[in-house]
Design a protein around this motif. Structure first.
Motif, PDB file in Angstrom:
ATOM      1  N   PHE B   4       0.812  -1.205   0.000  1.00  0.00           N
ATOM      2  CA  PHE B   4       0.000   0.000   0.000  1.00  0.00           C
ATOM      3  C   PHE B   4       0.851   1.262   0.000  1.00  0.00           C
ATOM      4  O   PHE B   4       0.321   2.361  -0.115  1.00  0.00           O
ATOM      5  N   THR B   5       2.196   1.097   0.131  1.00  0.00           N
ATOM      6  CA  THR B   5       3.055   2.278   0.076  1.00  0.00           C
ATOM      7  C   THR B   5       2.911   3.012  -1.248  1.00  0.00           C
ATOM      8  O   THR B   5       3.030   4.232  -1.294  1.00  0.00           O
ATOM      9  N   PHE B   6       2.675   2.259  -2.324  1.00  0.00           N
ATOM     10  CA  PHE B   6       2.572   2.898  -3.624  1.00  0.00           C
ATOM     11  C   PHE B   6       1.477   3.942  -3.646  1.00  0.00           C
ATOM     12  O   PHE B   6       1.586   4.962  -4.309  1.00  0.00           O
ATOM     13  N   ILE B   7       0.365   3.649  -2.932  1.00  0.00           N
ATOM     14  CA  ILE B   7      -0.744   4.597  -2.927  1.00  0.00           C
ATOM     15  C   ILE B   7      -0.583   5.597  -1.802  1.00  0.00           C
ATOM     16  O   ILE B   7      -0.819   6.793  -1.966  1.00  0.00           O
ATOM     17  N   LEU B   8      -0.165   5.115  -0.601  1.00  0.00           N
ATOM     18  CA  LEU B   8      -0.176   6.004   0.542  1.00  0.00           C
ATOM     19  C   LEU B   8       0.895   7.058   0.501  1.00  0.00           C
ATOM     20  O   LEU B   8       0.667   8.187   0.931  1.00  0.00           O
ATOM     21  N   LEU B   9       2.081   6.703  -0.021  1.00  0.00           N
ATOM     22  CA  LEU B   9       3.162   7.676   0.044  1.00  0.00           C
ATOM     23  C   LEU B   9       2.881   8.918  -0.793  1.00  0.00           C
ATOM     24  O   LEU B   9       3.056  10.034  -0.297  1.00  0.00           O
ATOM     25  N   PRO B  10       2.383   8.778  -2.046  1.00  0.00           N
ATOM     26  CA  PRO B  10       2.023  10.015  -2.747  1.00  0.00           C
ATOM     27  C   PRO B  10       0.911  10.798  -2.064  1.00  0.00           C
ATOM     28  O   PRO B  10       0.928  12.032  -2.065  1.00  0.00           O
ATOM     29  N   ILE B  11      -0.066  10.083  -1.444  1.00  0.00           N
ATOM     30  CA  ILE B  11      -1.168  10.823  -0.807  1.00  0.00           C
ATOM     31  C   ILE B  11      -0.660  11.586   0.400  1.00  0.00           C
ATOM     32  O   ILE B  11      -1.022  12.751   0.610  1.00  0.00           O
ATOM     33  N   ILE B  12       0.228  10.950   1.202  1.00  0.00           N
ATOM     34  CA  ILE B  12       0.743  11.664   2.370  1.00  0.00           C
ATOM     35  C   ILE B  12       1.563  12.866   1.936  1.00  0.00           C
ATOM     36  O   ILE B  12       1.424  13.968   2.487  1.00  0.00           O
ATOM     37  N   SER B  13       2.387  12.694   0.889  1.00  0.00           N
ATOM     38  CA  SER B  13       3.166  13.838   0.406  1.00  0.00           C
ATOM     39  C   SER B  13       2.261  14.936  -0.098  1.00  0.00           C
ATOM     40  O   SER B  13       2.520  16.119   0.119  1.00  0.00           O
ATOM     41  N   ALA B  14       1.179  14.549  -0.791  1.00  0.00           N
ATOM     42  CA  ALA B  14       0.264  15.567  -1.318  1.00  0.00           C
ATOM     43  C   ALA B  14      -0.410  16.317  -0.173  1.00  0.00           C
ATOM     44  O   ALA B  14      -0.569  17.547  -0.236  1.00  0.00           O
ATOM     45  N   LEU B  15      -0.798  15.604   0.894  1.00  0.00           N
ATOM     46  CA  LEU B  15      -1.456  16.288   2.008  1.00  0.00           C
ATOM     47  C   LEU B  15      -0.495  17.246   2.693  1.00  0.00           C
ATOM     48  O   LEU B  15      -0.865  18.382   3.025  1.00  0.00           O
ATOM     49  N   ILE B  16       0.765  16.799   2.859  1.00  0.00           N
ATOM     50  CA  ILE B  16       1.735  17.706   3.484  1.00  0.00           C
ATOM     51  C   ILE B  16       1.960  18.927   2.596  1.00  0.00           C
ATOM     52  O   ILE B  16       2.045  20.064   3.079  1.00  0.00           O
ATOM     53  N   LEU B  17       1.996  18.694   1.269  1.00  0.00           N
ATOM     54  CA  LEU B  17       2.197  19.838   0.377  1.00  0.00           C
ATOM     55  C   LEU B  17       1.016  20.783   0.387  1.00  0.00           C
ATOM     56  O   LEU B  17       1.191  21.991   0.204  1.00  0.00           O
ATOM     57  N   ILE B  18      -0.212  20.261   0.591  1.00  0.00           N
ATOM     58  CA  ILE B  18      -1.377  21.160   0.652  1.00  0.00           C
ATOM     59  C   ILE B  18      -1.234  22.094   1.839  1.00  0.00           C
ATOM     60  O   ILE B  18      -1.497  23.299   1.737  1.00  0.00           O
ATOM     61  N   LEU B  19      -0.782  21.552   2.980  1.00  0.00           N
ATOM     62  CA  LEU B  19      -0.584  22.434   4.130  1.00  0.00           C
ATOM     63  C   LEU B  19       0.550  23.408   3.867  1.00  0.00           C
ATOM     64  O   LEU B  19       0.474  24.578   4.228  1.00  0.00           O
ATOM     65  N   TYR B  20       1.604  22.940   3.186  1.00  0.00           N
ATOM     66  CA  TYR B  20       2.757  23.793   2.978  1.00  0.00           C
ATOM     67  C   TYR B  20       2.489  24.870   1.944  1.00  0.00           C
ATOM     68  O   TYR B  20       3.171  25.882   1.889  1.00  0.00           O
ATOM     69  N   GLU B  21       1.452  24.626   1.116  1.00  0.00           N
ATOM     70  CA  GLU B  21       1.179  25.560   0.038  1.00  0.00           C
ATOM     71  C   GLU B  21       0.716  26.901   0.569  1.00  0.00           C
ATOM     72  O   GLU B  21       0.899  27.934  -0.064  1.00  0.00           O
ATOM     73  N   ARG B  22       0.103  26.883   1.753  1.00  0.00           N
ATOM     74  CA  ARG B  22      -0.345  28.136   2.343  1.00  0.00           C
ATOM     75  C   ARG B  22       0.831  29.034   2.681  1.00  0.00           C
ATOM     76  O   ARG B  22       0.714  30.245   2.727  1.00  0.00           O
ATOM     77  N   ILE B  23       1.979  28.390   2.972  1.00  0.00           N
ATOM     78  CA  ILE B  23       3.125  29.196   3.389  1.00  0.00           C
ATOM     79  C   ILE B  23       3.902  29.663   2.169  1.00  0.00           C
ATOM     80  O   ILE B  23       4.244  30.819   2.042  1.00  0.00           O
ATOM     81  N   ASN B  24       4.159  28.710   1.257  1.00  0.00           N
ATOM     82  CA  ASN B  24       5.074  29.012   0.165  1.00  0.00           C
ATOM     83  C   ASN B  24       4.523  28.354  -1.072  1.00  0.00           C
ATOM     84  O   ASN B  24       4.434  27.133  -1.140  1.00  0.00           O
ATOM     85  N   SER B  25       4.106  29.146  -2.056  1.00  0.00           N
ATOM     86  CA  SER B  25       3.385  28.503  -3.139  1.00  0.00           C
ATOM     87  C   SER B  25       4.250  28.247  -4.361  1.00  0.00           C
ATOM     88  O   SER B  25       3.740  28.098  -5.444  1.00  0.00           O
ATOM     89  N   GLU B  26       5.548  28.204  -4.201  1.00  0.00           N
ATOM     90  CA  GLU B  26       6.387  27.950  -5.372  1.00  0.00           C
ATOM     91  C   GLU B  26       7.357  26.829  -5.109  1.00  0.00           C
ATOM     92  O   GLU B  26       8.462  26.822  -5.600  1.00  0.00           O
ATOM     93  N   SER B  27       6.957  25.852  -4.293  1.00  0.00           N
ATOM     94  CA  SER B  27       7.936  24.830  -3.902  1.00  0.00           C
ATOM     95  C   SER B  27       7.364  23.462  -4.164  1.00  0.00           C
ATOM     96  O   SER B  27       6.359  23.328  -4.823  1.00  0.00           O
ATOM     97  N   GLY B  28       7.995  22.459  -3.647  1.00  0.00           N
ATOM     98  CA  GLY B  28       7.413  21.123  -3.688  1.00  0.00           C
ATOM     99  C   GLY B  28       8.041  20.184  -4.686  1.00  0.00           C
ATOM    100  O   GLY B  28       7.651  19.036  -4.758  1.00  0.00           O
TER     101      GLY B  28
END
Lengths: 143, 494, 112
Positions: B4-28
């Motif tokens: 299940f890492t194949f599915i979960l790892l991109p989803i966890i990264s995407a969720l962390i990036l959604i939170l990080y997007e509020r701070i800095n919108s040109e990264s990731g």
């Protein structure tokens, strides 16, 4: 918005939010899970944006807060899944294992972690739809 | 193991990036590339471990018909390797390509959801999960096609959205029929029940055209291809590479193979329909590609044509045909994504995609030119590049199955393929008359060059390493086709 | 009588498909897609019905429940079609401001 609609909405918010929360708390006993309850709460929040205007709602629940709650609920969901995998029940070490005590059938506190997951999904869905609608309503066309 | 890492790892990264997007919108870019690199190495590791077996993971410990499960068999492993290879190289490419756009974090969030959805479709053991992940792929790609926010981006995106949603509803209708007949949503369970029933239930016969229609809309077979020549060119180049190289195969061809071969069971009529649909796609795509003047639009029509080859290989019905089709999935993913990256590099350097205005770029963009040679030779099917082997196996399978006229016509279609890629090569890179229009262009940045070189080596390596590719990846995947509806018994035994 | 109900859900699906294929205005196309979504959901509700059975809520003395699976499937599909509709409406807002028209037969920038 005419005043009559604002007064009516004042009265109607309470029962509808209660109804939505009822659906996702009792999700393991009634048809309807976190997803449905979340959509009902989302519809009442969107109604609030339409009736009271975006600026009023920005003061109470801003878009940043909504996105934060929504994404945090999803992350807590995944963390609970991993906690199940850490082996609190020795013979089942799977993702999303049912590790809380399962009370007797058809009581509220039964069914392991399922009610908690329902509540998390409900929050995630409701605030997610609210954030989408808030984004759409603050879009200004460039004339 | 932890598939299940194949599915979960991109989803966890995407969720962390959604939170990080509020701070800095040109990264990731780096977290995305790291995620895809982990996925790629995990899939390569599984290639050497699996050896033709299956892995099943039940969520929550609930056994098969009650709970949902993830199923990894050899065909899924082939698709996983293709998905993660193309997505890793695309994300490497987009580290620098994305400098032409803003809101970069959103691009990476959408790409991570796309990758999670792609991995989820090939791993799903439950037909409803398959549908949900198919929808995730669809939504992510609708948004990614419209990412540039220009005039033609919106038009291409709305066209793809309407047609793709119709396809999704047809698939869902078909799933309803399958559920009403068998009463369960688990793929292995449905396949077991259909296998053990005495005669073919009419509802299943009624469901098969719905499912075929829906998946053909997603795979862009010929009557249903109308969205592809608009959608693939206007997307940003790494997204085009993933769409053309992976998404149409996963959401279309993997869906057809899994539902028809493993669950419902094929009849010779169905195989003939796939054969002739593939045949028409080949010629339609090749002829239409000759008239285009937009670099990426030629490549989009070429994708329609190559998907026709894959359908032809599946429709022949013999194990040799299946092997040819699977090898062509692998090769096409490699060379088509490389070609789209080449087109993106030309666009990044010169600012235009119109081949009438380009010319003489072979001296100014040397790495791009070398990569385009590699992908062109693989596309045309010239040994020792990989494309030769897959096309040769398909022709061999056609001849062995007795369809001689078809095989002669397919050989003629190879000439058409040669024609349109020579058109691109000649007009973009080789002629010298337009080179003074672009005096100041220089070679594209490092990450794009590295990505193109890696994929070019992969194109050549798939050809040179053909015996190992056949042994490790393809041989066990062909068993999925020949096992057919016995899939249910094998998976339920685990 | 039994097949008539199934035919009605299929008819709803076809009406939605007709709207998407024939109409030119983008809003009508989106409404057509929603109608198709409702038709498919109606089909799922028809599947789950059994005669002389009650809704699948756990009570003490009931024996025959209708099928609880679609209760979990249908809201997910409703949400998916709702999300598709929101995405299409957002795209059509931007499409309108770039092309100044919502008539799909006039929006033909990409040719060939």
């Amino acid at each position: 918005m005419p005043r009559v609609i604002k007064i009516l909405t004042n009265y109607v918010i309470g029962p509808i939010i209660t109804f939505g929360v009822y659906i996702f708390i009792f999700g393991h006993l009634l048809p309807g899970e976190g997803f449905d309850g979340g959509m009902i709460v989302a519809s009442i929040l969107i109604l609030c944006i339409i009736v009271y205007g975006k600026d009023e709602m920005e003061k109470r629940i801003s878009v940043n807060t909504a996105v934060l709650i929504s994404v945090l609920s999803a992350i807590i969901f995944i963390i609970i899944g991993f906690v199940g995998m850490a082996g609190l029940r020795m013979e089942h070490k799977y993702f999303l294992d049912n590790f809380l005590p399962q009370g007797s059938f058809s009581h509220l506190f039964s069914g392991g972690i399922v009610p908690i997951l329902n509540i998390l999904v409900g929050f995630s869905v409701a605030f997610g739809f609210y954030a989408i609608f808030a984004y759409l309503s603050e879009y200004k066309t460039e004339e | 193991m932890l598939i299940f890492t194949f599915i979960l790892l991109p989803i966890i990264s995407a969720l962390i990036l959604i939170l990080y997007e509020r701070i800095n919108s040109e990264s990731g870019s780096l977290i995305t590339f790291a995620t895809t690199l982990i996925n790629l190495s995990l899939s390569v590791l599984l290639l050497f471990i699996l050896n033709g077996g299956q892995m099943v993971y039940h969520f929550g410990g609930w056994p098969a018909p009650i709970g949902i499960s993830l199923v990894l068999d050899s065909f899924s492993l082939l698709m996983l390797f293709v998905i993660n290879l193309v997505s890793c190289v695309s994300m490497l490419y987009s580290i620098d390509y994305i400098k032409h756009y803003d809101s970069r974090t959103k691009f990476f969030i959408l790409n991570l959801f796309l990758i999670a959805g792609l991995n989820g479709v090939v791993l799903a053991g439950d037909i409803f999960n398959l549908y949900v992940f198919l929808e995730i792929i669809a939504f992510a790609s609708y948004a990614l096609i419209a990412f540039g926010l220009g005039k033609e981006d919106m038009e291409a995106s709305i066209r793809y959205q309407v047609i793709g949603t119709i396809g999704s509803f047809f698939i869902f209708f078909g799933i309803g029929f399958l559920y009403s007949v068998t009463g369960s949503l688990d793929l292995a369970d449905i396949s077991k029940i259909i296998y053990q029933s005495a005669s073919t239930n009419r509802a299943i016969l009624f469901a098969i055209p719905f499912l075929l229609f829906g998946f053909s809309l997603k795979a862009a077979l010929v009557p249903f291809h109308a969205w592809l020549p608009d959608a693939h060119p206007t997307a940003p180049a790494p997204v085009s590479a993933m769409l053309s190289g992976v998404v149409i195969k996963v959401s279309g061809i993997y869906g057809i193979v899994r539902i028809f071969f493993s669950v419902t069971g094929v009849s010779p009529t169905l195989l003939n329909i796939l054969l002739y649909a593939g045949f028409i796609s080949i010629f339609f795509g090749a002829f239409a590609a000759l008239y285009q003047n937009d670099f990426k639009r030629i490549l989009a029509y070429s994708s329609i044509s190559q998907i026709g080859y894959i359908m032809l290989g599946i429709g022949i019905g013999t194990p040799l045909g299946y092997a040819g089709a699977l090898l062509h999935i692998l090769n096409h993913a490699a060379f088509k994504s490389l070609y789209f990256m080449v087109a993106g590099s030309v666009d990044y350097a010169t600012g235009t995609r119109d081949i009438r205005k380009l010319g003489g770029l072979s001296k100014k963009l040397p790495v791009t030119f070398l990569a385009s040679i590699s992908s062109s030779l693989s596309l045309a099917g010239i040994p020792p590049f990989g494309g030769f082997f897959s096309k040769f196996i398909i022709i061999l399978a056609l001849v062995k199955a007795g369809k001689i006229t078809l095989s002669i016509l397919i050989i003629l279609s190879f000439l058409l393929t040669l024609a349109y890629f020579l058109k691109i090569q000649g007009k973009v890179f080789l002629r010298s008359q337009n080179s003074e229009l672009y005096p100041n262009i220089k070679e594209v940045p490092y990450s794009m060059r590295l990505a193109m070189i890696i994929m070019a080596i992969m194109c050549l390596g798939l050809g040179l390493g053909f015996p190992w590719v056949l042994k490790i990846i393809i041989n066990s995947a062909v068993h999925i086709f020949s096992n057919g509806v016995g899939y249910g018994n094998i998976i339920s035994g685990l | 009588m039994g097949t008539l109900i199934y035919i009605s859900s299929f008819l709803l699906f076809l009406i939605g498909l007709y709207c998407v294929v024939v109409k030119n205005n983008l809003i009508k196309i989106i409404i057509g897609i929603k109608i198709m979504g409702y038709g498919v959901c109606l089909f799922y509700i028809m599947i789950s019905y059994k005669s002389n059975a009650i809704a699948p809520i756990v009570l003490k003395d009931a024996k025959n429940y209708t099928d609880p699976y679609p209760h979990a499937i249908i809201p997910a599909i409703m949400a998916a079609s709702f999300a598709a509709m929101i995405l299409m409406l957002a795209t059509s807002i931007r499409l309108y401001e770039k092309h100044k028209t919502l008539d799909m037969s006039k929006i033909k920038e990409l040719k060939g």
